[in-house]
Each structure stands twice: as C-alpha cells, then as structure tokens.
Design a protein around this motif. Structure first.
Motif, PDB file in Angstrom:
ATOM      1  N   GLN A  69      10.568  -4.902  -7.405  1.00 48.52           N
ATOM      2  CA  GLN A  69      10.191  -6.263  -7.802  1.00 48.52           C
ATOM      3  C   GLN A  69       8.722  -6.554  -7.506  1.00 48.52           C
ATOM      4  O   GLN A  69       8.080  -7.329  -8.227  1.00 48.52           O
ATOM      5  CB  GLN A  69      11.084  -7.276  -7.086  1.00 48.52           C
ATOM      6  CG  GLN A  69      12.537  -7.253  -7.553  1.00 48.52           C
ATOM      7  CD  GLN A  69      13.442  -8.111  -6.700  1.00 48.52           C
ATOM      8  OE1 GLN A  69      13.016  -8.658  -5.665  1.00 48.52           O
ATOM      9  NE2 GLN A  69      14.695  -8.230  -7.086  1.00 48.52           N
ATOM     10  N   GLN A  70       8.177  -5.918  -6.471  1.00 52.19           N
ATOM     11  CA  GLN A  70       6.783  -6.154  -6.099  1.00 52.19           C
ATOM     12  C   GLN A  70       5.804  -5.486  -7.063  1.00 52.19           C
ATOM     13  O   GLN A  70       4.748  -6.031  -7.350  1.00 52.19           O
ATOM     14  CB  GLN A  70       6.535  -5.671  -4.671  1.00 52.19           C
ATOM     15  CG  GLN A  70       7.155  -6.569  -3.606  1.00 52.19           C
ATOM     16  CD  GLN A  70       6.971  -6.003  -2.205  1.00 52.19           C
ATOM     17  OE1 GLN A  70       7.232  -4.822  -1.953  1.00 52.19           O
ATOM     18  NE2 GLN A  70       6.537  -6.821  -1.274  1.00 52.19           N
ATOM     19  N   TYR A  72      -3.312   1.783   3.181  1.00 50.42           N
ATOM     20  CA  TYR A  72      -4.478   1.807   2.300  1.00 50.42           C
ATOM     21  C   TYR A  72      -4.164   1.394   0.864  1.00 50.42           C
ATOM     22  O   TYR A  72      -5.011   1.482  -0.010  1.00 50.42           O
ATOM     23  CB  TYR A  72      -5.112   3.198   2.317  1.00 50.42           C
ATOM     24  CG  TYR A  72      -5.551   3.633   3.703  1.00 50.42           C
ATOM     25  CD1 TYR A  72      -6.575   2.946   4.362  1.00 50.42           C
ATOM     26  CD2 TYR A  72      -4.932   4.700   4.357  1.00 50.42           C
ATOM     27  CE1 TYR A  72      -6.968   3.322   5.638  1.00 50.42           C
ATOM     28  CE2 TYR A  72      -5.321   5.081   5.633  1.00 50.42           C
ATOM     29  CZ  TYR A  72      -6.335   4.393   6.270  1.00 50.42           C
ATOM     30  OH  TYR A  72      -6.732   4.770   7.530  1.00 50.42           O
ATOM     31  N   HIS A  73      -2.931   0.964   0.615  1.00 45.04           N
ATOM     32  CA  HIS A  73      -2.501   0.408  -0.679  1.00 45.04           C
ATOM     33  C   HIS A  73      -2.651   1.376  -1.854  1.00 45.04           C
ATOM     34  O   HIS A  73      -2.723   0.944  -3.010  1.00 45.04           O
ATOM     35  CB  HIS A  73      -3.279  -0.891  -0.982  1.00 45.04           C
ATOM     36  CG  HIS A  73      -3.112  -1.942   0.070  1.00 45.04           C
ATOM     37  ND1 HIS A  73      -4.102  -2.255   0.979  1.00 45.04           N
ATOM     38  CD2 HIS A  73      -2.048  -2.730   0.380  1.00 45.04           C
ATOM     39  CE1 HIS A  73      -3.680  -3.195   1.785  1.00 45.04           C
ATOM     40  NE2 HIS A  73      -2.431  -3.504   1.454  1.00 45.04           N
ATOM     41  N   ASN A  74      -2.692   2.660  -1.578  1.00 46.10           N
ATOM     42  CA  ASN A  74      -2.778   3.672  -2.635  1.00 46.10           C
ATOM     43  C   ASN A  74      -1.363   4.139  -2.949  1.00 46.10           C
ATOM     44  O   ASN A  74      -0.765   4.913  -2.213  1.00 46.10           O
ATOM     45  CB  ASN A  74      -3.651   4.838  -2.176  1.00 46.10           C
ATOM     46  CG  ASN A  74      -3.930   5.840  -3.284  1.00 46.10           C
ATOM     47  OD1 ASN A  74      -3.147   6.000  -4.209  1.00 46.10           O
ATOM     48  ND2 ASN A  74      -5.068   6.523  -3.185  1.00 46.10           N
ATOM     49  N   LEU A  75      -0.825   3.666  -4.082  1.00 48.20           N
ATOM     50  CA  LEU A  75       0.561   3.970  -4.438  1.00 48.20           C
ATOM     51  C   LEU A  75       0.730   5.298  -5.149  1.00 48.20           C
ATOM     52  O   LEU A  75       1.847   5.811  -5.225  1.00 48.20           O
ATOM     53  CB  LEU A  75       1.103   2.866  -5.363  1.00 48.20           C
ATOM     54  CG  LEU A  75       1.355   1.500  -4.740  1.00 48.20           C
ATOM     55  CD1 LEU A  75       1.668   0.485  -5.836  1.00 48.20           C
ATOM     56  CD2 LEU A  75       2.500   1.566  -3.737  1.00 48.20           C
ATOM     57  N   TYR A  90      -7.527   0.924  -1.484  1.00 43.27           N
ATOM     58  CA  TYR A  90      -7.492  -0.296  -2.299  1.00 43.27           C
ATOM     59  C   TYR A  90      -7.210  -1.508  -1.417  1.00 43.27           C
ATOM     60  O   TYR A  90      -6.698  -1.391  -0.302  1.00 43.27           O
ATOM     61  CB  TYR A  90      -6.410  -0.180  -3.377  1.00 43.27           C
ATOM     62  CG  TYR A  90      -6.592   0.984  -4.309  1.00 43.27           C
ATOM     63  CD1 TYR A  90      -7.490   0.922  -5.379  1.00 43.27           C
ATOM     64  CD2 TYR A  90      -5.870   2.159  -4.121  1.00 43.27           C
ATOM     65  CE1 TYR A  90      -7.655   2.007  -6.239  1.00 43.27           C
ATOM     66  CE2 TYR A  90      -6.025   3.246  -4.974  1.00 43.27           C
ATOM     67  CZ  TYR A  90      -6.922   3.162  -6.027  1.00 43.27           C
ATOM     68  OH  TYR A  90      -7.087   4.242  -6.860  1.00 43.27           O
ATOM     69  N   ASP A  91      -7.507  -2.676  -1.973  1.00 45.48           N
ATOM     70  CA  ASP A  91      -7.238  -3.917  -1.247  1.00 45.48           C
ATOM     71  C   ASP A  91      -5.802  -4.388  -1.414  1.00 45.48           C
ATOM     72  O   ASP A  91      -5.319  -5.188  -0.613  1.00 45.48           O
ATOM     73  CB  ASP A  91      -8.195  -5.023  -1.727  1.00 45.48           C
ATOM     74  CG  ASP A  91      -9.639  -4.737  -1.344  1.00 45.48           C
ATOM     75  OD1 ASP A  91      -9.862  -4.116  -0.278  1.00 45.48           O
ATOM     76  OD2 ASP A  91     -10.537  -5.132  -2.110  1.00 45.48           O
ATOM     77  N   SER A  92      -5.152  -3.907  -2.473  1.00 47.10           N
ATOM     78  CA  SER A  92      -3.778  -4.350  -2.736  1.00 47.10           C
ATOM     79  C   SER A  92      -3.076  -3.326  -3.621  1.00 47.10           C
ATOM     80  O   SER A  92      -3.714  -2.480  -4.247  1.00 47.10           O
ATOM     81  CB  SER A  92      -3.779  -5.715  -3.433  1.00 47.10           C
ATOM     82  OG  SER A  92      -4.340  -5.595  -4.735  1.00 47.10           O
TER      83      SER A  92
END
Length: 208
Positions: free
Chosen positions: A63-64, A102-105, A138-140
């Motif tokens: 969902q995110q 670090y928001h790296n998916l 990344y920031d998000s």
C-alpha cells in the motif's frame, strides 16, 4: 469370624489403595495430555499470530509503494506490478538496511557522496558470493521509485536503450523477462521470481 473380617478388611484396604493409585495415574495422564495439547494449541496460536503480523506488514508495504508505482505507470508505462515486485525482492519488503535506512528500494548503484557502500550478494560463475557495492541514497521511497522509472527510461551510461523492452512491454511477464535479459540482476531466476511474486500477491491488479 474375626479372622475373616480382618481378611475382608485387608482386601477392602488393598482395593482402595489400587483405586487411589489408578486415580493418581488418570489425573497425571490427564494433566500431561492436557498440557501437551495446550502446548500444541499455543504454538499454533503463536504461529498464526506471526503469519497474520507478517501478512499485515506485507500488505502495508504494498500500500505504501503502490500509489507512486501506479503514477509512474500512468505517465511512463512502466508496469506498476513490476515496480512493486522489484521493490519487494530487492528490499526484502522494505526491511533491508539499504531500504529502511537509505530509502533505496531497488538496489540501484551509485557514486559520489550521495551513496553508501553496502554488502550485497551477486550470482557469479554459477554461485552466490558476498561482495561490496556502492548504492544510491534517497530521501524517500517515493524518490527511489521515481529514480527507478528514470533508469528504465534512460537506460545505463553504456546503453540508453537497455530497458526499452521493459518500457514497451505489453504485459508484466514480458517486462520481467526484459529486466533479466537487460542484466538488471545477476540472479538467473530473477524474471520467474518477479512473476511469482506478482501472481502470489495479485499485483497485476495495480496495472489496471
């Protein structure tokens, strides 16, 4: 007559003793069996709660990331199901250090100060090895998804058309195979794993 009465009394006492022993044995067995079944029930309850917690966490992760993945699909035609499935596999449902800190998916490599050296696994010469790599920060998660789409559109420094088959795919299966053929990951089963995740969690619904 007195002797007979004594013998009868002894028999009665012996019978009571046997009954008492049997009662103790029955009680002991009842407690043991009850405790055994309680342990089984409790273990099943714990496992069920763990599965439910895991299911909720995975659904929350989907969902995110789904809204941004769908936005990228609507604008650039990179299948949302592919983006979500890659995020799941590459980030271990958002729990990896690279994703959570670090928001790296997507395990996208990087250079310079806006990157970090991390441990990673690569499939080389028929076996998995642990190595070091430098990955973007990344920031998000939203920024990570946007950058993933840019990578699909712009390709690599050495081949700008590297992911054209992914962008121009007519279904998620074709896109998954296109990622593997383009060398996105060294895992020889990468395409099939993506397809399996999409089917298991019905991520194809996000492509609509």
């Amino acid at each position: 007559m007195a002797k007979r009465k004594r013998r009868s009394k002894n028999r009665h006492t012996g019978r009571n003793w046997i009954i008492s022993i049997l009662a103790v044995i029955v009680i002991f067995l009842g407690v043991y069996v009850g405790h055994h079944f309680y342990r089984i029930w409790n273990q099943q309850r714990i496992e069920q709660e763990a599965r439910e917690k895991d299911r909720r966490a995975k659904q929350l992760f989907i969902q995110q990331v789904a809204p941004e993945a769908q936005a990228m699909q609507n604008t650039y035609h990179v299948y949302a199901s592919i983006t979500i499935a890659q995020a799941i596999l590459e980030s271990q449902w958002g729990t990896s250090q690279l994703a959570s800190q670090y928001h790296n998916l997507f395990g996208i490599k990087g250079t310079g100060t806006n990157s970090r050296v991390m441990t990673t696994k690569e499939y080389i010469n028929g076996k998995w090895i642990v190595t070091k790599g430098r990955f973007r920060v990344y920031d998000s998660w939203s920024d990570s998804i946007k950058d993933h789409t840019r990578l699909m559109l712009n390709g690599t420094d050495t081949n700008q058309q590297n992911y054209d088959r992914v962008v121009h795919a007519t279904n998620y299966q074709e896109a998954a195979r296109g990622l593997q053929e383009a060398g996105y990951a060294t895992d020889p089963d990468y395409a099939q794993k993506l397809i399996s995740v999409i089917k298991a969690y019905k991520l194809y619904n996000y492509d609509k």
